[in-house]
Design an enzyme around this catalytic site. Structure first.
Site, PDB file in Angstrom:
ATOM      1  N   TYR A 188      59.780  64.675 -55.833  1.00 33.52           N
ATOM      2  CA  TYR A 188      60.023  63.517 -56.311  1.00 33.52           C
ATOM      3  C   TYR A 188      61.653  63.520 -56.435  1.00 33.52           C
ATOM      4  O   TYR A 188      62.111  64.177 -57.203  1.00 33.52           O
ATOM      5  CB  TYR A 188      59.152  62.944 -57.371  1.00 33.52           C
ATOM      6  CG  TYR A 188      58.075  62.159 -56.935  1.00 33.52           C
ATOM      7  CD1 TYR A 188      58.460  60.864 -56.401  1.00 33.52           C
ATOM      8  CD2 TYR A 188      56.873  62.417 -57.264  1.00 33.52           C
ATOM      9  CE1 TYR A 188      57.742  59.866 -56.077  1.00 33.52           C
ATOM     10  CE2 TYR A 188      55.774  61.345 -56.892  1.00 33.52           C
ATOM     11  CZ  TYR A 188      56.358  60.042 -56.017  1.00 33.52           C
ATOM     12  OH  TYR A 188      55.380  59.418 -55.863  1.00 33.52           O
ATOM     13  N   GLU A 217      63.378  60.036 -57.089  1.00 35.12           N
ATOM     14  CA  GLU A 217      63.911  58.641 -57.370  1.00 35.12           C
ATOM     15  C   GLU A 217      65.172  58.612 -58.006  1.00 35.12           C
ATOM     16  O   GLU A 217      65.598  59.489 -58.888  1.00 35.12           O
ATOM     17  CB  GLU A 217      62.688  57.986 -58.476  1.00 35.12           C
ATOM     18  CG  GLU A 217      61.718  57.281 -58.119  1.00 35.12           C
ATOM     19  CD  GLU A 217      60.420  58.120 -58.613  1.00 35.12           C
ATOM     20  OE1 GLU A 217      60.494  59.285 -58.601  1.00 35.12           O
ATOM     21  OE2 GLU A 217      59.329  57.454 -58.896  1.00 35.12           O
ATOM     22  N   ASP A 234      69.963  44.636 -36.085  1.00 32.50           N
ATOM     23  CA  ASP A 234      68.851  45.505 -36.231  1.00 32.50           C
ATOM     24  C   ASP A 234      68.932  46.398 -35.074  1.00 32.50           C
ATOM     25  O   ASP A 234      68.441  45.833 -33.770  1.00 32.50           O
ATOM     26  CB  ASP A 234      67.521  44.841 -36.501  1.00 32.50           C
ATOM     27  CG  ASP A 234      66.278  45.677 -36.402  1.00 32.50           C
ATOM     28  OD1 ASP A 234      66.362  46.832 -36.202  1.00 32.50           O
ATOM     29  OD2 ASP A 234      65.191  45.066 -36.949  1.00 32.50           O
ATOM     30  N   THR A 291      65.777  52.143 -37.413  1.00 35.85           N
ATOM     31  CA  THR A 291      64.568  53.299 -37.482  1.00 35.85           C
ATOM     32  C   THR A 291      65.388  54.356 -37.100  1.00 35.85           C
ATOM     33  O   THR A 291      66.299  54.284 -36.314  1.00 35.85           O
ATOM     34  CB  THR A 291      63.317  52.998 -36.892  1.00 35.85           C
ATOM     35  OG1 THR A 291      63.718  52.626 -35.537  1.00 35.85           O
ATOM     36  CG2 THR A 291      62.674  51.787 -37.561  1.00 35.85           C
ATOM     37  N   LYS A 306      62.970  56.330 -32.727  1.00 36.12           N
ATOM     38  CA  LYS A 306      63.034  55.659 -31.424  1.00 36.12           C
ATOM     39  C   LYS A 306      64.064  56.391 -30.403  1.00 36.12           C
ATOM     40  O   LYS A 306      63.959  57.508 -30.267  1.00 36.12           O
ATOM     41  CB  LYS A 306      63.302  54.093 -31.292  1.00 36.12           C
ATOM     42  CG  LYS A 306      62.099  53.475 -32.107  1.00 36.12           C
ATOM     43  CD  LYS A 306      62.242  51.978 -32.223  1.00 36.12           C
ATOM     44  CE  LYS A 306      61.061  51.366 -32.994  1.00 36.12           C
ATOM     45  NZ  LYS A 306      61.398  51.222 -34.248  1.00 36.12           N
ATOM     46  N   ARG A 356      60.079  59.852 -38.281  1.00 35.23           N
ATOM     47  CA  ARG A 356      60.005  58.442 -38.714  1.00 35.23           C
ATOM     48  C   ARG A 356      60.564  58.126 -40.029  1.00 35.23           C
ATOM     49  O   ARG A 356      60.640  58.633 -41.013  1.00 35.23           O
ATOM     50  CB  ARG A 356      58.577  58.125 -39.035  1.00 35.23           C
ATOM     51  CG  ARG A 356      57.411  58.314 -37.672  1.00 35.23           C
ATOM     52  CD  ARG A 356      56.282  57.556 -37.814  1.00 35.23           C
ATOM     53  NE  ARG A 356      56.313  56.350 -37.316  1.00 35.23           N
ATOM     54  CZ  ARG A 356      56.169  56.163 -36.232  1.00 35.23           C
ATOM     55  NH1 ARG A 356      55.840  56.970 -35.283  1.00 35.23           N
ATOM     56  NH2 ARG A 356      56.262  54.963 -35.492  1.00 35.23           N
TER      57      ARG A 356
HETATM   58  N1  DSN Z   1      56.922  48.723 -33.230  1.00 39.70           N
HETATM   59  C1  DSN Z   1      58.188  48.692 -33.105  1.00 39.70           C
HETATM   60  C2  DSN Z   1      58.265  48.322 -31.565  1.00 39.70           C
HETATM   61  O1  DSN Z   1      57.125  48.695 -30.675  1.00 39.70           O
HETATM   62  O2  DSN Z   1      59.185  47.776 -30.954  1.00 39.70           O
HETATM   63  C3  DSN Z   1      58.894  47.643 -33.678  1.00 39.70           C
HETATM   64  O3  DSN Z   1      58.706  47.818 -35.010  1.00 39.70           O
END
Ligand code: DSN
Length: 443
Positions: free
Chosen positions: A51, A53, A196, A222, A225, A231
């Site tokens: 943890y 925080e 974003d 994120t 991807k 993640r």
């Molecule tokens: N779920 C993602 C996507 O497939 O683009 C975006 O959050």
């Protein structure tokens, strides 16, 4: 999985089945990818036990000697990679990262403006079903009828609505965003500008998509991807953002913790650090380049094979197909293609006449299959298989005289798919292709 085998054979068996599914099918959902063994090790490590925080040097619990070093190291890697003065690596994923930015910059009911979901935006960019569209006044901008972002219309809307925050980001718009145009428009009403880049971060670091850093105030992304990490998510503040508001970094810092989150997932943060180290390599630049080459090759072949592509093609990793001419829903197409080993998702298209749960489109992308080292000749094969399956499915549906209402039922779609001969032979071909391009560690 020696320990799982002993302790929980049920979970082990399901993981193994999922592993087999991934290895025998084509991962073509554009937001998915696979991670290296090094990232996997970091995420699965003892760091998950801790943890933490707070922030490095300012934690609420003891035992942070190495945790602080890890978080600081990863923050420094983000700052160096993206060339930004501030980074926060604690957001648990993309949606909480966006919410943290909104809570940092806005008051409830302030106005935000993002790309409409059906036009390629994201739920958290102000869609009515998301808190972003409930706690804030949301006015969305759209693509033009030609499938391209219409910057003149955007400017007109911005001048009329005077949003406090403009969000430039995509999940299904395949063309390049003009960060400079967004910046000039935002400046006219003194709006904050958020990029974003969740779908695009890896392409930006690989040098195949323009970086928004000089044009926007804040960036969210994120990390799982095109960046090919675990993640997680990152929020960055740019020099431009700090010039506009010198407290922007502090506001973001507070919004993430204690504003929205408790303990950060230090194991994921370490994994993000590993992914960023991997992204420094030349092989990552080559990988990013190939993602786009593959998407362009796939788009070209799909068009040759009679598919109608929104925006006419792609400049990135993703493709959005309008299936209207085949007279089938995205649901039927996605399920038929999955039965053939091609895994993608149904998606709304701009000005869709159908509802979001039964949309007219499918969305696909190349990050996953490029991680398996597939190249242009394999894209040609995939496009052909897609044509054969979709044409046959559309024909079967026509012969069975199935209405849109009936196609909404899963049993009806299963009946159609069962009659396909093409799927039975293509699944064998897909498996062969997957064997030739196995999922293996890339570093
Ligand atoms: N779920 C993602 C996507 O497939 O683009 C975006 O959050």
């Amino acid at each position: 999985m020696i320990y799982l085998k002993k302790v929980d054979p049920q979970i082990k068996a399901l993981i193994q089945k999922e592993k087999k599914r991934q290895s025998e099918t084509l991962m073509m959902i554009p937001s998915e990818n696979m991670v290296s063994k090094a990232v996997e090790e970091a995420v699965g490590s003892c760091l998950g036990n801790k943890y933490a925080e707070g922030y490095p040097g300012k934690r609420y619990y003891q035992g942070q000697e190495y945790i602080d070093k890890i978080e600081t190291l990863v923050v420094e890697r983000v700052k160096k990679a993206f060339k930004v003065p501030y980074a926060n690596v604690q957001p648990l994923s993309g949606s909480p990262a966006n919410l943290a930015v909104y809570t940092a910059l806005l008051k409830p009911n302030d106005k935000i403006m993002g790309l409409e979901l059906a036009h390629g935006g994201h739920l958290t960019h102000g869609d009515k079903v998301s808190v972003s569209g409930q706690f804030f006044k949301s006015v969305s901008y759209k693509l033009g009828k030609d499938g391209f972002l219409d910057y003149q219309a955007l400017e007109k809307l911005v001048l009329k609505e005077k949003p406090k925050l403009i969000i430039a980001g995509i999940t299904a718009y395949p063309k390049i965003l003009d960060w400079k145009k967004f910046s000039l428009i935002a400046k006219k009403v003194k709006a904050y500008l958020l990029a974003d880049i969740a779908h695009l971060a890896g392409l930006v670091l690989g040098g195949v998509y323009p970086s928004p850093v000089s044009f926007v105030d804040v960036i969210t992304t994120t990390t799982h991807k095109t960046l090919r990490g675990p993640r997680g998510a990152i929020i960055m503040v740019t020099r431009k953002g700090l010039k506009k508001d010198p407290d922007l970094d502090k506001k973001i810092q507070k919004a993430v913790f204690p504003g929205l989150q408790g303990g950060p997932h230090i194991n994921s943060i370490a994994g993000i650090g590993v992914a960023l180290k991997e992204a420094e390599k030349n092989s990552f630049k080559k990988y990013s380049k190939q993602i786009v080459l593959n998407a362009k090759a796939l788009a070209k072949e799909l068009k040759k094979n009679g598919f109608n592509l929104i925006s006419g093609g792609t400049d990135s990793h993703l493709i959005l197909i309008d299936l209207s001419s085949f007279k089938i829903t995205g649901n039927l197409a996605a399920e038929a293609l999955e039965a053939g080993g091609i895994v993608l998702n149904r998606n709304s298209i701009p000005y869709d006449s159908r509802p979001p749960f039964y949309p007219s489109g499918i969305r696909l992308g190349t990050p996953g299959i490029t991680s398996r080292e597939m190249k242009e000749p394999q894209m040609k094969k995939i496009a052909l298989w897609m044509k054969i399956i979709i044409e046959e499915i559309s024909e079967i549906k026509k012969k069975m005289k199935i209405s849109f209402e009936s196609e909404k039922k899963k049993e009806t779609r299963e009946k159609i798919i069962k009659q396909s001969k093409a799927i039975k032979s293509i699944i064998v071909e897909v498996k062969k292709l997957c064997q030739k391009y196995p999922i293996k560690d890339f570093y």
